[in-house]
Write a protein that holds these residues in place. Structure first.
Motif, PDB file in Angstrom:
ATOM      1  N   ASP A  79     -49.361  86.618  58.744  1.00 41.39           N
ATOM      2  CA  ASP A  79     -49.234  86.500  57.294  1.00 41.39           C
ATOM      3  C   ASP A  79     -50.565  86.879  56.637  1.00 41.39           C
ATOM      4  O   ASP A  79     -51.498  86.092  56.575  1.00 41.39           O
ATOM      5  CB  ASP A  79     -48.848  85.055  56.953  1.00 41.39           C
ATOM      6  CG  ASP A  79     -48.525  84.851  55.480  1.00 41.39           C
ATOM      7  OD1 ASP A  79     -48.993  85.656  54.652  1.00 41.39           O
ATOM      8  OD2 ASP A  79     -47.811  83.887  55.161  1.00 41.39           O
ATOM      9  N   GLN A 296     -34.207  90.916  66.912  1.00 43.09           N
ATOM     10  CA  GLN A 296     -33.428  90.585  65.725  1.00 43.09           C
ATOM     11  C   GLN A 296     -32.380  91.661  65.452  1.00 43.09           C
ATOM     12  O   GLN A 296     -31.295  91.363  64.939  1.00 43.09           O
ATOM     13  CB  GLN A 296     -34.352  90.398  64.517  1.00 43.09           C
ATOM     14  CG  GLN A 296     -33.757  89.558  63.396  1.00 43.09           C
ATOM     15  CD  GLN A 296     -33.383  88.146  63.812  1.00 43.09           C
ATOM     16  OE1 GLN A 296     -32.522  87.930  64.657  1.00 43.09           O
ATOM     17  NE2 GLN A 296     -34.025  87.173  63.199  1.00 43.09           N
ATOM     18  N   VAL A 317     -35.916  86.506  58.983  1.00 41.53           N
ATOM     19  CA  VAL A 317     -37.131  87.332  59.108  1.00 41.53           C
ATOM     20  C   VAL A 317     -38.410  86.503  59.109  1.00 41.53           C
ATOM     21  O   VAL A 317     -39.503  87.059  59.191  1.00 41.53           O
ATOM     22  CB  VAL A 317     -37.204  88.394  57.979  1.00 41.53           C
ATOM     23  CG1 VAL A 317     -36.052  89.373  58.080  1.00 41.53           C
ATOM     24  CG2 VAL A 317     -37.237  87.749  56.606  1.00 41.53           C
ATOM     25  N   SER A 318     -38.299  85.181  59.047  1.00 42.14           N
ATOM     26  CA  SER A 318     -39.502  84.365  58.882  1.00 42.14           C
ATOM     27  C   SER A 318     -40.383  84.336  60.129  1.00 42.14           C
ATOM     28  O   SER A 318     -41.572  84.034  60.040  1.00 42.14           O
ATOM     29  CB  SER A 318     -39.129  82.934  58.480  1.00 42.14           C
ATOM     30  OG  SER A 318     -38.339  82.326  59.477  1.00 42.14           O
ATOM     31  N   LEU A 320     -41.079  86.976  61.889  1.00 38.47           N
ATOM     32  CA  LEU A 320     -41.508  88.348  62.137  1.00 38.47           C
ATOM     33  C   LEU A 320     -42.753  88.698  61.335  1.00 38.47           C
ATOM     34  O   LEU A 320     -42.974  88.168  60.248  1.00 38.47           O
ATOM     35  CB  LEU A 320     -40.378  89.315  61.773  1.00 38.47           C
ATOM     36  CG  LEU A 320     -39.023  89.069  62.448  1.00 38.47           C
ATOM     37  CD1 LEU A 320     -37.982  90.029  61.890  1.00 38.47           C
ATOM     38  CD2 LEU A 320     -39.138  89.208  63.960  1.00 38.47           C
ATOM     39  N   VAL A 322     -45.057  91.172  58.928  1.00 34.28           N
ATOM     40  CA  VAL A 322     -44.603  91.726  57.651  1.00 34.28           C
ATOM     41  C   VAL A 322     -44.036  93.138  57.782  1.00 34.28           C
ATOM     42  O   VAL A 322     -43.075  93.502  57.084  1.00 34.28           O
ATOM     43  CB  VAL A 322     -45.741  91.673  56.608  1.00 34.28           C
ATOM     44  CG1 VAL A 322     -46.865  92.627  56.966  1.00 34.28           C
ATOM     45  CG2 VAL A 322     -45.217  91.964  55.218  1.00 34.28           C
ATOM     46  N   LYS A 325     -40.704  92.685  59.278  1.00 34.41           N
ATOM     47  CA  LYS A 325     -39.880  92.010  58.269  1.00 34.41           C
ATOM     48  C   LYS A 325     -39.273  93.036  57.302  1.00 34.41           C
ATOM     49  O   LYS A 325     -38.076  92.997  56.996  1.00 34.41           O
ATOM     50  CB  LYS A 325     -40.723  90.989  57.505  1.00 34.41           C
ATOM     51  CG  LYS A 325     -39.977  90.202  56.454  1.00 34.41           C
ATOM     52  CD  LYS A 325     -40.909  89.270  55.692  1.00 34.41           C
ATOM     53  CE  LYS A 325     -41.460  88.183  56.568  1.00 34.41           C
ATOM     54  NZ  LYS A 325     -42.214  87.168  55.779  1.00 34.41           N
ATOM     55  N   SER A 347     -33.502  81.190  53.069  1.00 33.21           N
ATOM     56  CA  SER A 347     -34.908  81.271  53.465  1.00 33.21           C
ATOM     57  C   SER A 347     -35.790  80.436  52.548  1.00 33.21           C
ATOM     58  O   SER A 347     -35.420  80.139  51.414  1.00 33.21           O
ATOM     59  CB  SER A 347     -35.377  82.732  53.425  1.00 33.21           C
ATOM     60  OG  SER A 347     -36.715  82.853  53.853  1.00 33.21           O
ATOM     61  N   ASP A 349     -38.719  81.815  52.151  1.00 35.32           N
ATOM     62  CA  ASP A 349     -39.591  82.947  51.845  1.00 35.32           C
ATOM     63  C   ASP A 349     -39.048  83.657  50.598  1.00 35.32           C
ATOM     64  O   ASP A 349     -38.200  84.549  50.683  1.00 35.32           O
ATOM     65  CB  ASP A 349     -39.601  83.886  53.058  1.00 35.32           C
ATOM     66  CG  ASP A 349     -40.552  85.056  52.894  1.00 35.32           C
ATOM     67  OD1 ASP A 349     -40.989  85.315  51.755  1.00 35.32           O
ATOM     68  OD2 ASP A 349     -40.850  85.719  53.905  1.00 35.32           O
ATOM     69  N   ALA A 352     -39.062  87.577  50.408  1.00 40.11           N
ATOM     70  CA  ALA A 352     -38.010  88.195  51.222  1.00 40.11           C
ATOM     71  C   ALA A 352     -36.651  88.054  50.549  1.00 40.11           C
ATOM     72  O   ALA A 352     -35.847  88.992  50.542  1.00 40.11           O
ATOM     73  CB  ALA A 352     -37.978  87.565  52.612  1.00 40.11           C
TER      74      ALA A 352
END
Length: 398
Positions: A79, A296, A317-318, A320, A322, A325, A347, A349, A352
């Protein structure tokens, strides 16, 4: 434990890890690491599974605690925005080697290596999704008076006598891309379990295509499992490591009785593998031989092999990085465009969710506090908790 700002310490020290929240568990882990008064604190993806508010709190906690104690911090994460919040110097790694290093602001604002530039570009793509001003393409309404694909009416759910969801009213249209977002403990996963018929509401009704999920017989459940498919959070855990890819993708076809012979099964497996961007070379291999993004894609292939009418993605996707993602989100967009299924994307996120959803529902403490088209919610959130969620979005420019 006071230093890491754990409230109600007497209760927490008597609790099992499963009995406290994710944020509390991470604070306890930081307290454990600080107990022997180390000179160096190594934090490996400490905020990756946390919502934006918890991320912010944990990073502030580590930064302030390290400063007060004079402790160096090695913060390892995929991140970029979280790294920017805590690090004065950054190393960018790829394929086991360091491709770029330097002052954090210099690397983020003036990346030199091609991979670093792609990394920053991917994060900024998500950032732009938070700032979009035009509505996405309209959803496809069913003909006539056909019922919604999902409808929840006055739904409540309790776990061990504790209310988790209360008075949920939600309708999902055919072909819609719906994002469900909220902080940890808001009830997102519980709502997903109800939609997947993995839990039963304590009160109210949950229906699919006009039929109650609670009253389904065996044949109706089989039909439901074919028409509604999940994609789970962690591709490292959701795929059976002992099975080959061909068996993983083909399992729903066999268990639901959707193919008459092996040739038909193999043809459907090859077709869906192509749809998710993988070659047939993947079929005889095991999940351990693939990257997180490839796994995935395999999970998506398994979900899509039944040609479902609804795909429910839980934090898909959390786990993965970026770049991966963005690849998976773009793949979902393309699959949605060509497959014409309803997508429910759950999510914590928000970037996303904003990237993929036409409409966003915000959950807080088991209740829907806001439900609006994505562009409107992101530009002018109404509820104070939604405003806080939008403002907490981590971006390189934030």
């Amino acid at each position: 434990m006071e230093e890491v700002q754990l409230a109600d310490i007497r209760r927490i020290v008597r609790s099992l890890p499963s009995e406290i929240s994710g944020g509390q568990r991470q604070r306890a882990a930081i307290a454990l690491a600080l107990a022997p008064s180390p000179r160096l604190l190594i934090a490996d993806e400490p905020t990756s599974s946390a919502d934006a508010q918890i991320q912010k709190q944990l990073i502030e906690l580590m930064r302030e605690t390290a400063k007060a104690r004079g402790v160096a911090v090695l913060f390892i994460s995929h991140d970029v925005a979280a790294v920017r919040k805590i690090a004065g110097r950054i190393l960018v790694m790829r394929d086991g080697g360091i491709v770029e290093s330097g002052d954090t602001e210099a690397v983020i604002n003036r990346p030199q290596h091609e991979y670093t530039r792609l990394l920053i570009k991917s994060v900024r793509q998500l950032d732009r999704a938070l700032k979009r001003e035009r509505p996405a393409a309209g959803i496809q309404q069913p003909p006539g008076n056909e019922p919604r694909i999902f409808e929840l009416t006055d739904v409540a759910f309790a776990y061990r006598k504790k209310d988790v969801l209360g008075n949920i009213n939600l309708a999902v249209d055919w072909g819609e891309s719906l994002g469900i977002v909220g902080e940890s403990g808001s009830g997102k996963s519980t709502l997903l379990f109800l939609l997947l018929r993995l839990a039963k509401a304590r009160r109210g009704s949950v229906s699919f295509a006009g039929k109650s999920l609670a009253g389904m017989d065996r044949n109706a459940v089989r039909d439901f499992r074919m028409r509604v498919q999940p994609v789970f959070q962690d591709p490292f855990l959701s795929l059976d490591p002992s099975q080959k890819v061909a068996g993983i993708i083909g399992e729903p076809l066999v268990s639901l009785g959707l193919v008459r012979n092996r040739d038909e099964k193999d043809a459907r497996i090859r077709r869906v593998l192509c749809r998710v961007g993988l070659s047939e070379d993947a079929l005889p291999r095991h999940p351990a031989e693939f990257s997180g993004g490839q796994r995935q894609r395999i999970a998506l292939a398994r979900a899509l092999v039944t040609d479902p009418e609804a795909l429910i993605a839980d934090e898909a996707v959390s786990a993965l990085d970026v770049i991966t993602k963005i690849e998976i989100l773009n793949l979902l967009r393309e699959l949605k465009k060509t497959g014409n299924f309803t997508l429910i994307f759950v999510s914590h996120d928000l970037p996303a969710v904003a990237y993929i959803a036409e409409r966003i529902v915000v959950l807080d403490r088991g209740e829907i506090i806001e439900d609006a088209p994505a562009y409107r919610l992101l530009r002018a959130p109404v509820h104070p908790r939604t405003r806080l969620l939008v403002e907490s979005g981590f971006t390189p420019d934030g």
